[in-house]
Design an enzyme around this catalytic site. Sequence first.
Site, PDB file in Angstrom:
ATOM      1  N   GLU A 165       0.805  -1.229   0.000  1.00 31.51           N
ATOM      2  CA  GLU A 165       0.000   0.000   0.000  1.00 31.51           C
ATOM      3  C   GLU A 165       0.838   1.281   0.000  1.00 31.51           C
ATOM      4  O   GLU A 165       0.835   2.051   0.961  1.00 31.51           O
ATOM      5  CB  GLU A 165      -0.970   0.011   1.176  1.00 31.51           C
ATOM      6  CG  GLU A 165      -2.019  -1.071   1.087  1.00 31.51           C
ATOM      7  CD  GLU A 165      -3.138  -0.910   2.102  1.00 31.51           C
ATOM      8  OE1 GLU A 165      -3.120   0.052   2.881  1.00 31.51           O
ATOM      9  OE2 GLU A 165      -4.049  -1.761   2.105  1.00 31.51           O
ATOM     10  N   GLU A 216      -5.437  -8.650   1.190  1.00 34.74           N
ATOM     11  CA  GLU A 216      -6.098  -8.245   2.437  1.00 34.74           C
ATOM     12  C   GLU A 216      -7.569  -8.007   2.152  1.00 34.74           C
ATOM     13  O   GLU A 216      -7.919  -7.489   1.089  1.00 34.74           O
ATOM     14  CB  GLU A 216      -5.522  -6.922   2.991  1.00 34.74           C
ATOM     15  CG  GLU A 216      -4.168  -7.041   3.639  1.00 34.74           C
ATOM     16  CD  GLU A 216      -3.661  -5.710   4.201  1.00 34.74           C
ATOM     17  OE1 GLU A 216      -4.469  -4.881   4.647  1.00 34.74           O
ATOM     18  OE2 GLU A 216      -2.431  -5.528   4.187  1.00 34.74           O
TER      19      GLU A 216
HETATM   20  C1  BGP Z   1      -4.283  -1.832   5.442  1.00 36.70           C
HETATM   21  C2  BGP Z   1      -2.925  -2.186   5.981  1.00 36.70           C
HETATM   22  C3  BGP Z   1      -2.936  -3.139   7.127  1.00 36.70           C
HETATM   23  C4  BGP Z   1      -4.101  -2.981   8.065  1.00 36.70           C
HETATM   24  C5  BGP Z   1      -5.409  -2.755   7.345  1.00 36.70           C
HETATM   25  C6  BGP Z   1      -6.561  -2.395   8.242  1.00 36.70           C
HETATM   26  O1  BGP Z   1      -4.249  -0.551   4.928  1.00 36.70           O
HETATM   27  O2  BGP Z   1      -2.135  -2.738   4.962  1.00 36.70           O
HETATM   28  O3  BGP Z   1      -1.693  -3.070   7.752  1.00 36.70           O
HETATM   29  O4  BGP Z   1      -3.847  -2.141   9.108  1.00 36.70           O
HETATM   30  O5  BGP Z   1      -5.307  -1.776   6.361  1.00 36.70           O
HETATM   31  O6  BGP Z   1      -6.539  -1.030   8.500  1.00 36.70           O
HETATM   32  P1  BGP Z   1      -6.812  -0.431   9.910  1.00 36.70           P
HETATM   33  O7  BGP Z   1      -5.884  -1.141  10.833  1.00 36.70           O
HETATM   34  O8  BGP Z   1      -6.515   1.019   9.778  1.00 36.70           O
HETATM   35  O9  BGP Z   1      -8.231  -0.695  10.197  1.00 36.70           O
END
Ligand code: BGP
Length: 467
Positions: A165, A372
């Site tokens: 990301e 993810e």
């Molecule tokens: C993505 C990242 C992850 C994770 C996920 C959930 O952007 O790659 O590392 O954190 O989002 O986001 P958040 O933890 O802000 O809810």
Amino acid sequence: MSVFPQDFLWGAATAAYQVEGAHDADGKGLSNWDVYSHLPGTTYMGTNGDVAADHYNRFKEDVALMAELGMKSYRFSVSWPRIFPTGRGEVNEAGVKFYSDLIDELLKHGIEPMLTMYHWDLPQALQDEIGGWESREIVDAFEGYARLLYERFSDRVKLWATFNETIVFTAFGYLTGMHPPGVKDPKRAIQACHHVFISHARAVETFRKMGVQGQIGFVNVMQPNDPISDKPEDVKACEFAEGCFTHWFFDPVLKGEYPAELLAMSQAAFGVPAFAPGDAELLKNNICDFIGLNYYKREMIAANLDVDGFAMNTSGQKGSGQELGFKGLFKMVRNPNGRYTDWDWEIYPEGLTDAIMRINKRYGKVPIYITENGLGAKDPIVNGEVLDQPRIDYLRDHIQATAEAIKLGADVRGYYPWSFIDLLSWLNGYQKQYGFVYVDHENNLARKKKLSFGWYQDVIRTNGEKL
Ligand code: BGP
């Protein structure tokens, strides 16, 4: 008959800073997040990853749970400062050993490792000494780090991703100032981002020069943008947002060039990205093998003459988020008919089919892993059981949306829910949970399987037929 191929990789994901803890163990150097999260006012209630889920010390127990879940693959990231405490130079062998042992443990259980090289934890020394991603010197440092990883792990790791990301760590790090190094300057953000693309291309080039047997990809988040109305100004604003959020980050790694119109606009407005000799060829010659797609939500876009700013809901109080936007360009607005999480993220499974098909349309049938996807929630605990039914519903709908895309002809090869286990959410603390495995912070970080654990076990066992 399942629409998922027989060798489909049912997995789950984590990232080093969010899960490992042991932030100063066995010679590890400090990362930018080790420093930033300790500055007052940067994260939700001052939470940090010093201990996190203590995966560093409990990885064998965790891999045993992955095996029980039936996972075919595990996506994790390597902490750069665990390998090179100051980013380059001397190797910390204890850090190498941790990942080597983790990889062996996974393979012992028949779980294929997918290794992400950079999931946002930069060696602080590189920030202090050269200025982090803003410096051209980072390209050599990253290539040295990538080379070491190939040397030590490519006998066992076949699936590699360079960056996670890029939009988030460059835009939050250098444009909105919400991630380290907390800068707010579009010019600096765009040049930092360029150095990431160049570092990626160099790492891909080295991968191929060294003859590493495997595939190398790039992980992007995609939130398909849809206009809030069919008014021409909203449609136009939406096209622009899609260009900035999507094409800017996918084109350089899948087409080997920036989207021309946006590039010209950016160079006219800010004088960046500035190309060094050879950059254009490097990008062109090092298209990656697959794209890792992170999907959580879509964004509704409207024309924007008023909102200028970025303030996110990081508390989990529904409705506490504000409209976000870049004045004169576009803003992200709430969908009046949408379903939202407590963190004001729209739940829209069709958007995943859409995201996959938009990639297909623009770049052809590129191999895709969903790297993810998941629901952040404060899970209900009833009589000691973690009853995360909303997570099951979310994942089921998104697996169906993935199946839809496969039926439409997309080459999707794996699905990695975020996250395998409850871990630190960068800006939202430990109360925003995503895992199949609960971590009891009141009881020595004891692990406990949630309701979703048994459900996902069945999904994997039946190759996605039993949802
Ligand atoms: C993505 C990242 C992850 C994770 C996920 C959930 O952007 O790659 O590392 O954190 O989002 O986001 P958040 O933890 O802000 O809810």
